[in-house]
Design a protein around this motif. Sequence first.
Motif, mmCIF file in Angstrom:
data_model
loop_
_atom_site.group_PDB
_atom_site.id
_atom_site.type_symbol
_atom_site.label_atom_id
_atom_site.label_comp_id
_atom_site.label_asym_id
_atom_site.label_seq_id
_atom_site.Cartn_x
_atom_site.Cartn_y
_atom_site.Cartn_z
ATOM 1 N N PRO A 1 0.797 -1.233 0.000
ATOM 2 C CA PRO A 1 0.000 0.000 0.000
ATOM 3 C C PRO A 1 0.827 1.279 0.000
ATOM 4 O O PRO A 1 0.295 2.356 -0.274
ATOM 5 N N SER A 2 2.137 1.194 0.274
ATOM 6 C CA SER A 2 2.976 2.389 0.260
ATOM 7 C C SER A 2 3.649 2.602 -1.093
ATOM 8 O O SER A 2 4.321 3.606 -1.295
ATOM 9 N N HIS A 3 3.480 1.647 -2.021
ATOM 10 C CA HIS A 3 4.142 1.686 -3.337
ATOM 11 C C HIS A 3 5.664 1.702 -3.182
ATOM 12 O O HIS A 3 6.379 2.295 -3.990
ATOM 13 N N ASP A 4 6.162 1.007 -2.161
ATOM 14 C CA ASP A 4 7.577 1.058 -1.826
ATOM 15 C C ASP A 4 8.304 -0.233 -2.192
ATOM 16 O O ASP A 4 9.256 -0.623 -1.534
ATOM 17 N N ALA A 5 7.865 -0.895 -3.259
ATOM 18 C CA ALA A 5 8.462 -2.176 -3.618
ATOM 19 C C ALA A 5 9.393 -2.078 -4.815
ATOM 20 O O ALA A 5 9.874 -3.094 -5.312
ATOM 21 N N GLY A 6 9.644 -0.868 -5.305
ATOM 22 C CA GLY A 6 10.404 -0.735 -6.540
ATOM 23 C C GLY A 6 9.454 -0.658 -7.725
ATOM 24 O O GLY A 6 8.328 -1.181 -7.679
ATOM 25 N N PHE A 7 9.899 -0.026 -8.794
ATOM 26 C CA PHE A 7 9.026 0.281 -9.929
ATOM 27 C C PHE A 7 8.355 -0.958 -10.519
ATOM 28 O O PHE A 7 7.128 -1.030 -10.610
ATOM 29 N N TRP A 8 9.141 -1.947 -10.935
ATOM 30 C CA TRP A 8 8.585 -3.095 -11.656
ATOM 31 C C TRP A 8 7.798 -4.019 -10.741
ATOM 32 O O TRP A 8 6.746 -4.540 -11.118
ATOM 33 N N LYS A 9 8.296 -4.235 -9.529
ATOM 34 C CA LYS A 9 7.552 -5.086 -8.594
ATOM 35 C C LYS A 9 6.239 -4.423 -8.207
ATOM 36 O O LYS A 9 5.203 -5.086 -8.101
ATOM 37 N N GLY B 1 -2.005 3.739 -16.424
ATOM 38 C CA GLY B 1 -1.821 5.129 -16.031
ATOM 39 C C GLY B 1 -2.202 5.375 -14.585
ATOM 40 O O GLY B 1 -1.526 6.122 -13.863
ATOM 41 N N HIS B 2 -3.268 4.748 -14.136
ATOM 42 C CA HIS B 2 -3.698 4.894 -12.745
ATOM 43 C C HIS B 2 -2.629 4.386 -11.805
ATOM 44 O O HIS B 2 -2.319 5.028 -10.780
ATOM 45 N N TRP B 3 -2.038 3.231 -12.126
ATOM 46 C CA TRP B 3 -0.961 2.722 -11.278
ATOM 47 C C TRP B 3 0.230 3.665 -11.291
ATOM 48 O O TRP B 3 0.811 3.964 -10.227
ATOM 49 N N MET B 4 0.648 4.152 -12.450
ATOM 50 C CA MET B 4 1.841 4.998 -12.530
ATOM 51 C C MET B 4 1.672 6.287 -11.731
ATOM 52 O O MET B 4 2.590 6.712 -11.026
ATOM 53 N N ILE B 5 0.489 6.912 -11.833
ATOM 54 C CA ILE B 5 0.249 8.126 -11.052
ATOM 55 C C ILE B 5 0.288 7.812 -9.562
ATOM 56 O O ILE B 5 0.899 8.529 -8.762
ATOM 57 N N GLY B 6 -0.336 6.713 -9.159
ATOM 58 C CA GLY B 6 -0.311 6.322 -7.751
ATOM 59 C C GLY B 6 1.095 6.021 -7.268
ATOM 60 O O GLY B 6 1.467 6.361 -6.138
ATOM 61 N N HIS B 7 1.895 5.387 -8.111
ATOM 62 C CA HIS B 7 3.267 5.041 -7.744
ATOM 63 C C HIS B 7 4.100 6.298 -7.515
ATOM 64 O O HIS B 7 4.677 6.488 -6.431
ATOM 65 N N PHE B 8 4.154 7.167 -8.516
ATOM 66 C CA PHE B 8 5.022 8.340 -8.404
ATOM 67 C C PHE B 8 4.476 9.371 -7.413
ATOM 68 O O PHE B 8 5.255 10.087 -6.773
ATOM 69 N N HIS C 1 3.278 8.831 -4.646
ATOM 70 C CA HIS C 1 3.618 8.433 -3.282
ATOM 71 C C HIS C 1 5.120 8.240 -3.105
ATOM 72 O O HIS C 1 5.566 7.788 -2.037
ATOM 73 N N ARG C 2 5.904 8.590 -4.130
ATOM 74 C CA ARG C 2 7.340 8.371 -4.054
ATOM 75 C C ARG C 2 8.145 9.667 -4.050
ATOM 76 O O ARG C 2 9.050 9.843 -3.276
ATOM 77 N N ARG C 3 7.833 10.592 -4.970
ATOM 78 C CA ARG C 3 8.627 11.813 -5.081
ATOM 79 C C ARG C 3 7.842 12.868 -5.845
ATOM 80 O O ARG C 3 6.873 12.550 -6.539
ATOM 81 N N GLY C 4 8.286 14.118 -5.730
ATOM 82 C CA GLY C 4 7.647 15.211 -6.444
ATOM 83 C C GLY C 4 7.557 16.444 -5.565
ATOM 84 O O GLY C 4 8.249 16.550 -4.551
ATOM 85 N N GLN C 5 6.728 17.376 -5.941
ATOM 86 C CA GLN C 5 6.490 18.554 -5.121
ATOM 87 C C GLN C 5 5.600 18.183 -3.933
ATOM 88 O O GLN C 5 4.787 17.279 -4.029
ATOM 89 N N LEU D 1 3.854 10.391 9.660
ATOM 90 C CA LEU D 1 3.294 9.349 8.798
ATOM 91 C C LEU D 1 4.364 8.837 7.832
ATOM 92 O O LEU D 1 5.151 9.621 7.300
ATOM 93 N N PRO D 2 4.399 7.523 7.573
ATOM 94 C CA PRO D 2 5.452 6.941 6.736
ATOM 95 C C PRO D 2 5.272 7.200 5.245
ATOM 96 O O PRO D 2 6.223 7.096 4.481
ATOM 97 N N VAL D 3 4.060 7.524 4.828
ATOM 98 C CA VAL D 3 3.781 7.733 3.413
ATOM 99 C C VAL D 3 3.231 9.140 3.216
ATOM 100 O O VAL D 3 2.250 9.530 3.853
ATOM 101 N N GLN D 4 3.859 9.889 2.343
ATOM 102 C CA GLN D 4 3.428 11.238 2.031
ATOM 103 C C GLN D 4 2.895 11.282 0.598
ATOM 104 O O GLN D 4 3.216 10.431 -0.229
#
Length: 305
Positions: free
Chosen positions: A129-137, A208-215, A217-221, A229-232
Amino acid sequence: MYKMPKLIDTDRVFAKPNTDNLTGHVRWSPAKSIWTILHTIAGLTGIFLFPQWDALAVFIILTAITICAGHSVGMHRLLIHRSFKTPLWMEHLLVWLGTLVGMAGPFGMIRAHDMRDWHQRQIKCPPHPSHDAGFWKDAYWQIHCEYLLTHPPRFEIEPKVAKDRFYRFVEATWMAQQLPLAIILWLIGGWAFVLWGISLRIALSLTGHWMIGHFAHRRGQQGWYIKNLPVQGYNLPGLGLVTFGENWHGNHHAFPHSAKLGVEKGQFDPGYILIRAMGLVGLASDIKYPGSEPMRDGLQRTETF
């Protein structure tokens, strides 16, 4: 002996005495995976067999309608967060359009969203749920699998929604809801319109929905940070048009109740524009904004833009 911290409940997710949000496993979901693979193959086949401008136009128009009016406005901002009100017939229409995106029915979307949100509000959050498994996984996990807790919390959808006959029917038949649209497209433009307007649209919408959710929760503005909280959430500038405002995810983490996701100057939010347009013709009321409800605990302004 390690003692688990007290779990935080949300509106629809409630921890039981033995609930553990960290102990679980990722399991391949045959129906979810096969659904995605078949539509991906069919969509790519449509591109190679029918490279037509009219089929491309059908793809673009239907993707815009289903993602913007259906997923972003109907499913996310209305059904899940209740960030505005609309007549029941309009709510049903918007949520039905969201079902056509091809991810799940109304109950499935509520559950997927709220369980992820519940995990992300705890002191610790597992990799799925944190999308913290690496891009492909993460791609494989999110698109083809499901995350099952050994001791899950109690999940309750509000009775007004859970007992709604229309939602119950759409939930039970959400994959088959593509058929009426597919028949119409076939009558108008044959297999080209079906493969572009149904399969390619579904395949790219899911990816596309997965990619937006992944990035997101990983990085950006950021602009906003929620303490402890562990996930921003992060904003992804430049994607407002193709995501219809869902790219402003840092803002959404800060103000989940707000119908307006693009809250800063220059943040383009087509979903909110649609809601405002609905309001002008009497189809949307009680529209919520960042200041409409108390701030989240631990919410802080950050200069990370």
